[in-house]
Structure formats: C-alpha cells, structure tokens
Design an enzyme around this catalytic site. Structure first.
Site, mmCIF file in Angstrom:
data_model
loop_
_atom_site.group_PDB
_atom_site.id
_atom_site.type_symbol
_atom_site.label_atom_id
_atom_site.label_comp_id
_atom_site.label_asym_id
_atom_site.label_seq_id
_atom_site.Cartn_x
_atom_site.Cartn_y
_atom_site.Cartn_z
ATOM 1 N N ASP A 29 48.559 11.790 -40.068
ATOM 2 C CA ASP A 29 48.546 13.199 -40.452
ATOM 3 C C ASP A 29 47.715 13.982 -39.427
ATOM 4 O O ASP A 29 46.634 13.532 -39.011
ATOM 5 C CB ASP A 29 47.951 13.357 -41.857
ATOM 6 C CG ASP A 29 48.265 14.718 -42.467
ATOM 7 O OD1 ASP A 29 49.019 14.765 -43.448
ATOM 8 O OD2 ASP A 29 47.761 15.739 -41.936
ATOM 9 N N ILE A 30 48.200 15.161 -39.044
ATOM 10 C CA ILE A 30 47.530 15.961 -38.019
ATOM 11 C C ILE A 30 46.202 16.522 -38.535
ATOM 12 O O ILE A 30 45.313 16.851 -37.750
ATOM 13 C CB ILE A 30 48.470 17.096 -37.543
ATOM 14 C CG1 ILE A 30 48.102 17.572 -36.142
ATOM 15 C CG2 ILE A 30 48.507 18.262 -38.521
ATOM 16 C CD1 ILE A 30 49.182 18.424 -35.482
ATOM 17 N N GLY A 91 52.284 21.384 -54.356
ATOM 18 C CA GLY A 91 51.569 21.557 -53.086
ATOM 19 C C GLY A 91 52.339 21.049 -51.874
ATOM 20 O O GLY A 91 51.755 20.813 -50.819
ATOM 21 N N GLN A 92 53.658 20.911 -52.019
ATOM 22 C CA GLN A 92 54.469 20.446 -50.882
ATOM 23 C C GLN A 92 54.629 21.566 -49.867
ATOM 24 O O GLN A 92 55.088 22.665 -50.220
ATOM 25 C CB GLN A 92 55.842 19.976 -51.377
ATOM 26 C CG GLN A 92 56.717 19.407 -50.261
ATOM 27 C CD GLN A 92 58.032 18.830 -50.773
ATOM 28 O OE1 GLN A 92 58.381 18.948 -51.953
ATOM 29 N NE2 GLN A 92 58.784 18.198 -49.877
ATOM 30 N N HIS A 98 57.828 13.015 -48.249
ATOM 31 C CA HIS A 98 56.819 12.226 -47.539
ATOM 32 C C HIS A 98 55.772 11.727 -48.517
ATOM 33 O O HIS A 98 55.469 12.382 -49.519
ATOM 34 C CB HIS A 98 56.154 13.047 -46.425
ATOM 35 C CG HIS A 98 55.609 14.371 -46.863
ATOM 36 N ND1 HIS A 98 56.410 15.469 -47.045
ATOM 37 C CD2 HIS A 98 54.361 14.775 -47.175
ATOM 38 C CE1 HIS A 98 55.662 16.500 -47.437
ATOM 39 N NE2 HIS A 98 54.410 16.092 -47.539
ATOM 40 N N HIS A 100 51.823 10.539 -48.633
ATOM 41 C CA HIS A 100 50.523 10.446 -47.977
ATOM 42 C C HIS A 100 49.915 9.091 -48.322
ATOM 43 O O HIS A 100 49.966 8.664 -49.483
ATOM 44 C CB HIS A 100 49.566 11.513 -48.521
ATOM 45 C CG HIS A 100 49.989 12.923 -48.252
ATOM 46 N ND1 HIS A 100 49.427 13.694 -47.264
ATOM 47 C CD2 HIS A 100 50.914 13.707 -48.845
ATOM 48 C CE1 HIS A 100 49.973 14.904 -47.266
ATOM 49 N NE2 HIS A 100 50.881 14.930 -48.222
#
Ligand code: 5GP
Ligand code: ZN
Length: 112
Positions: A29-30, A91-92, A98, A100
């Site tokens: 994750d960035i 909260g997408q 995806h 997490h």
C-alpha cells in the site's frame, strides 16, 4: 478501463509487488497504516465485495491463502488483519475489489 488497480496489475502504474499468480496481484500500500500493509487484488476487475457471486468462491478462498503464504514468508507469526472495505459507507476509495493485509504491530479494535 480507467481503473487504478487494473493499471497497477498491467504495470502501467508502478508498484512494489509482493506476490503474483494467474488469479491475483499483491503489492505494498502506498500509504501504509502498519509496518506491513499490502493489498491483494484479483486480476479480474470486480468492483467490490457486493459484486461477488458463486463463480468467485474459489478466488476469495485463494486470496486468504495468498495472504497467509506472504505473511509466513515475511516471518509474521504474531497476528495480522485482513480487511475489505466495500462501497461508500465501508470506506472503499478504489472501485476494484481489494483486501488489505496489515501486520507488524498490535492493531486496534474496533475500527472507526
Ligand atoms: P480503500 O480505501 O479503497 O479500502 O483502499 C485503497 C488503498 O489503496 C488505500 O489504502 C491507498 O493507500 C491505496 N492506494 C491508493 N492509490 C495507490 C497507488 O497508486 N499505489 C498503491 N500502492 N496503493 C494505492
Ligand atoms: Zn480494475
């Protein structure tokens, strides 16, 4: 298709890959929320968990096994969390399914 994660899967946008096979791509994750924070995405563009159907049962099971394999390879044994945010109230923020995977610290509960 104008999808951020499809572009990452295709290599059009660079990412730090942690795992890949025919069905899934996994990358860091960035904006990590924990010392270990990567995302597992299906190569098939599926908008969210709300769009899943019977045909995806094996894929979802596979994603959890990939999470475990990558964590094991990283030496994580103290615990971890697998999270899927779906649609607006979930909260997408990226409309490509995806999961997490978070680890490397004690994680709080409940979420906000
Ligand atoms: P969501 O909020 O949809 O559940 O999660 C989307 C995640 O994608 C966020 O944690 C965010 O940091 C991550 N993300 C967004 N854009 C990029 C990007 O370009 N590269 C990577 N590696 N992660 C991204
Ligand atoms: Zn996509």
């Amino acid at each position: 298709m104008d999808c951020l994660f499809c572009k990452i899967i295709n290599g059009d946008i660079p990412s730090e890959k942690v795992y890949e096979d025919d069905l899934v791509y996994a990358f860091k994750d960035i904006n990590p929320e924990a010392p270990v924070h990567f995302l597992i995405v299906p190569k098939e563009h599926i908008k969210s968990a709300y769009e899943l159907d019977e045909a995806h049962k094996e894929l979802i099971g596979h994603i959890f096994l990939v999470a475990k394999k990558v964590l094991k390879d990283m030496g994580i044994e103290n615990g971890f969390r697998i999270v899927n945010n779906a649609r607006e109230d979930g909260g997408q923020t990226v409309d490509h399914l995806h999961f997490h995977v978070l680890a490397g610290r004690s994680l709080n509960w409940p979420p906000g």
